[in-house]
Design a protein around this motif. Sequence first.
Motif, mmCIF file in Angstrom:
data_model
loop_
_atom_site.group_PDB
_atom_site.id
_atom_site.type_symbol
_atom_site.label_atom_id
_atom_site.label_comp_id
_atom_site.label_asym_id
_atom_site.label_seq_id
_atom_site.Cartn_x
_atom_site.Cartn_y
_atom_site.Cartn_z
ATOM 1 N N LEU A 187 -24.934 -20.179 55.134
ATOM 2 C CA LEU A 187 -23.503 -20.092 55.364
ATOM 3 C C LEU A 187 -22.780 -19.488 54.071
ATOM 4 O O LEU A 187 -23.174 -19.496 53.091
ATOM 5 C CB LEU A 187 -23.033 -21.596 55.184
ATOM 6 N N LEU B 204 -18.009 -20.804 61.899
ATOM 7 C CA LEU B 204 -18.122 -22.025 62.284
ATOM 8 C C LEU B 204 -17.024 -22.937 62.029
ATOM 9 O O LEU B 204 -17.029 -23.900 63.084
ATOM 10 C CB LEU B 204 -19.444 -22.732 61.443
ATOM 11 N N SER B 205 -16.403 -22.924 61.183
ATOM 12 C CA SER B 205 -15.127 -23.727 60.708
ATOM 13 C C SER B 205 -14.286 -22.964 60.231
ATOM 14 O O SER B 205 -14.487 -22.540 59.008
ATOM 15 C CB SER B 205 -15.677 -25.018 59.728
ATOM 16 N N LYS B 206 -12.788 -23.112 60.658
ATOM 17 C CA LYS B 206 -11.777 -22.366 59.964
ATOM 18 C C LYS B 206 -11.057 -23.282 59.092
ATOM 19 O O LYS B 206 -10.361 -22.684 58.330
ATOM 20 C CB LYS B 206 -10.621 -21.961 61.190
ATOM 21 N N LYS B 207 -11.563 -24.575 58.812
ATOM 22 C CA LYS B 207 -11.027 -25.428 57.835
ATOM 23 C C LYS B 207 -11.868 -26.441 57.557
ATOM 24 O O LYS B 207 -11.983 -27.219 58.461
ATOM 25 C CB LYS B 207 -9.527 -25.776 58.119
ATOM 26 N N ASP B 208 -12.916 -26.444 56.577
ATOM 27 C CA ASP B 208 -13.710 -27.558 56.231
ATOM 28 C C ASP B 208 -12.801 -28.687 55.597
ATOM 29 O O ASP B 208 -11.681 -28.452 55.219
ATOM 30 C CB ASP B 208 -14.958 -27.023 55.702
ATOM 31 N N ARG B 209 -13.450 -29.675 54.979
ATOM 32 C CA ARG B 209 -12.893 -30.664 54.117
ATOM 33 C C ARG B 209 -12.230 -30.082 53.000
ATOM 34 O O ARG B 209 -11.318 -30.886 52.486
ATOM 35 C CB ARG B 209 -13.864 -31.855 54.088
ATOM 36 N N ASN B 210 -12.458 -29.112 52.504
ATOM 37 C CA ASN B 210 -12.071 -28.431 51.145
ATOM 38 C C ASN B 210 -11.071 -27.518 51.486
ATOM 39 O O ASN B 210 -10.761 -26.644 50.579
ATOM 40 C CB ASN B 210 -13.180 -28.102 50.178
ATOM 41 N N GLU C 110 -18.750 -18.964 52.351
ATOM 42 C CA GLU C 110 -17.780 -19.665 52.480
ATOM 43 C C GLU C 110 -16.476 -18.718 51.991
ATOM 44 O O GLU C 110 -16.512 -17.929 50.949
ATOM 45 C CB GLU C 110 -17.889 -20.654 51.268
ATOM 46 N N LYS D 105 -11.772 -24.718 53.115
ATOM 47 C CA LYS D 105 -12.667 -23.578 53.215
ATOM 48 C C LYS D 105 -12.860 -22.926 54.657
ATOM 49 O O LYS D 105 -12.854 -23.694 55.488
ATOM 50 C CB LYS D 105 -13.829 -23.576 52.278
ATOM 51 N N ILE D 106 -12.978 -21.594 54.929
ATOM 52 C CA ILE D 106 -13.709 -21.215 56.052
ATOM 53 C C ILE D 106 -15.202 -20.956 55.951
ATOM 54 O O ILE D 106 -15.779 -20.565 54.760
ATOM 55 C CB ILE D 106 -13.058 -19.879 56.320
ATOM 56 N N LEU D 107 -15.856 -21.331 56.997
ATOM 57 C CA LEU D 107 -17.461 -21.278 56.838
ATOM 58 C C LEU D 107 -17.788 -20.619 57.939
ATOM 59 O O LEU D 107 -17.516 -20.772 58.853
ATOM 60 C CB LEU D 107 -18.113 -22.729 56.886
#
Length: 133
Positions: A49, A30-36, A51, A38-40
């Motif tokens: 989900l 869903l995300s290759k880079k979240d705010r931290n 991480e 991390k990959i989700l």
Amino acid sequence: MTTKLQILGPYTPEHEGPFCTREKTLVEILSKKDRNGKILGYVGDRNGLTEWEGNGQFDPTRMSDTQYDLMNAREVPVAREFWVNEFKRADGHIGVSHAHETELKAINERHELENWNWTRTIHVREVLPGDGE
């Protein structure tokens, strides 16, 4: 033709997908880079989900490889193999049963449906492009 996942190597952000775990379970990112950083994503048909670290490792200590690490993959074709029972219908036409994963399952069907006018069990192997050349 069906497909399976082949691991190409460890996760890299440049790879467009598909992705899987080391166990070859499909991963939907869903995300290759979240705010931290991390990959989700979702692993297989799980609802929660998962991480990963930014490098695709599941273990946040980065001390060891795990079966849950994220991997780059690609889909590769897999030849199907199955068995069907051929029989003569009451009207004289030839019919076939549904496909069975194993010969034993086809034989069991043949014995369970004794009112069929069974002719033979046919073993089918799909030929993929490039096979047998």
